[in-house]
Design a protein around this motif. Structure first.
Motif, PDB file in Angstrom:
ATOM      1  N   HIS A 118     -19.284 -12.492  54.769  1.00 25.65           N
ATOM      2  CA  HIS A 118     -19.322 -13.914  55.110  1.00 25.65           C
ATOM      3  C   HIS A 118     -18.007 -14.337  55.763  1.00 25.65           C
ATOM      4  N   THR A 139     -18.000  -3.237  38.516  1.00 25.54           N
ATOM      5  CA  THR A 139     -19.418  -2.936  38.352  1.00 25.54           C
ATOM      6  C   THR A 139     -20.104  -2.963  39.715  1.00 25.54           C
ATOM      7  N   ASP A 140     -21.318  -2.439  39.765  1.00 29.23           N
ATOM      8  CA  ASP A 140     -22.084  -2.463  41.012  1.00 29.23           C
ATOM      9  C   ASP A 140     -22.327  -3.901  41.466  1.00 29.23           C
ATOM     10  N   ASP A 141     -22.612  -4.800  40.527  1.00 32.19           N
ATOM     11  CA  ASP A 141     -22.844  -6.213  40.877  1.00 32.19           C
ATOM     12  C   ASP A 141     -21.580  -6.854  41.442  1.00 32.19           C
ATOM     13  N   GLU A 142     -20.425  -6.550  40.837  1.00 33.41           N
ATOM     14  CA  GLU A 142     -19.156  -7.093  41.340  1.00 33.41           C
ATOM     15  C   GLU A 142     -18.859  -6.552  42.735  1.00 33.41           C
ATOM     16  N   ALA A 152     -21.072  -5.546  44.977  1.00 33.79           N
ATOM     17  CA  ALA A 152     -22.010  -6.181  45.908  1.00 33.79           C
ATOM     18  C   ALA A 152     -21.577  -7.612  46.212  1.00 33.79           C
ATOM     19  N   SER A 153     -21.129  -8.324  45.196  1.00 31.67           N
ATOM     20  CA  SER A 153     -20.661  -9.697  45.391  1.00 31.67           C
ATOM     21  C   SER A 153     -19.432  -9.734  46.293  1.00 31.67           C
ATOM     22  N   ALA A 154     -18.494  -8.827  46.074  1.00 29.73           N
ATOM     23  CA  ALA A 154     -17.285  -8.774  46.905  1.00 29.73           C
ATOM     24  C   ALA A 154     -17.647  -8.442  48.354  1.00 29.73           C
ATOM     25  N   GLN A 155     -18.566  -7.518  48.551  1.00 26.61           N
ATOM     26  CA  GLN A 155     -18.977  -7.155  49.909  1.00 26.61           C
ATOM     27  C   GLN A 155     -19.660  -8.329  50.601  1.00 26.61           C
ATOM     28  N   THR A 156     -20.474  -9.082  49.869  1.00 25.17           N
ATOM     29  CA  THR A 156     -21.138 -10.257  50.438  1.00 25.17           C
ATOM     30  C   THR A 156     -20.105 -11.291  50.878  1.00 25.17           C
ATOM     31  N   ARG A 157     -19.093 -11.546  50.020  1.00 20.62           N
ATOM     32  CA  ARG A 157     -18.032 -12.501  50.386  1.00 20.62           C
ATOM     33  C   ARG A 157     -17.250 -12.033  51.605  1.00 20.62           C
TER      34      ARG A 157
END
Length: 114
Positions: A62, A49-52, A54-59
């Motif tokens: 980091h 999903t788009d949220d998943e 975005a979360s993976a890209q944020t991790r």
């Protein structure tokens, strides 16, 4: 020799870029006119999903910043050795340097992280 994880990450990333380049020549070269095939994007993003995403890209961002800071700070590493004492429930990292430090845990059947 066991290579520390922060050193393995750039190698894995280069391998991923090589794979993408084989699938779509030119995709890893900065170019304003290159557009990847929509089928490639659909295959690469199937089931996420788009949220998943975005979360993976944020991790990943980091992790990349941590590895860059680790390298700048001198690539400090700290190995934690465990015995088989089941009474040990926490570990203090007072011996670790006060910089960005990679902590590696020795293999142990008694090791359980929370």
């Amino acid at each position: 020799m066991n290579q520390l994880h922060p050193r393995r990450y750039p190698e894995a990333f280069r391998g991923q870029l090589q794979r993408l380049e084989r699938l779509a020549p030119g995709i890893t070269t900065p170019s304003a006119d290159f557009q990847p095939d929509t089928l490639l994007l659909e295959i690469e993003q199937t089931g996420i999903t788009d949220d998943e995403m975005a979360s993976a890209q944020t991790r990943l961002h980091h992790l990349e910043r941590l590895i860059a800071d680790w390298r700048i700070d001198g690539e400090n590493s700290f190995e934690v050795a465990f015995g088989c004492n089941p009474d040990v429930i926490s570990i203090e990292f007072s011996e670790a340097p006060p910089t960005v430090t990679y902590v590696q845990f020795t293999e142990s059947s008694a090791l359980g992280l929370q």
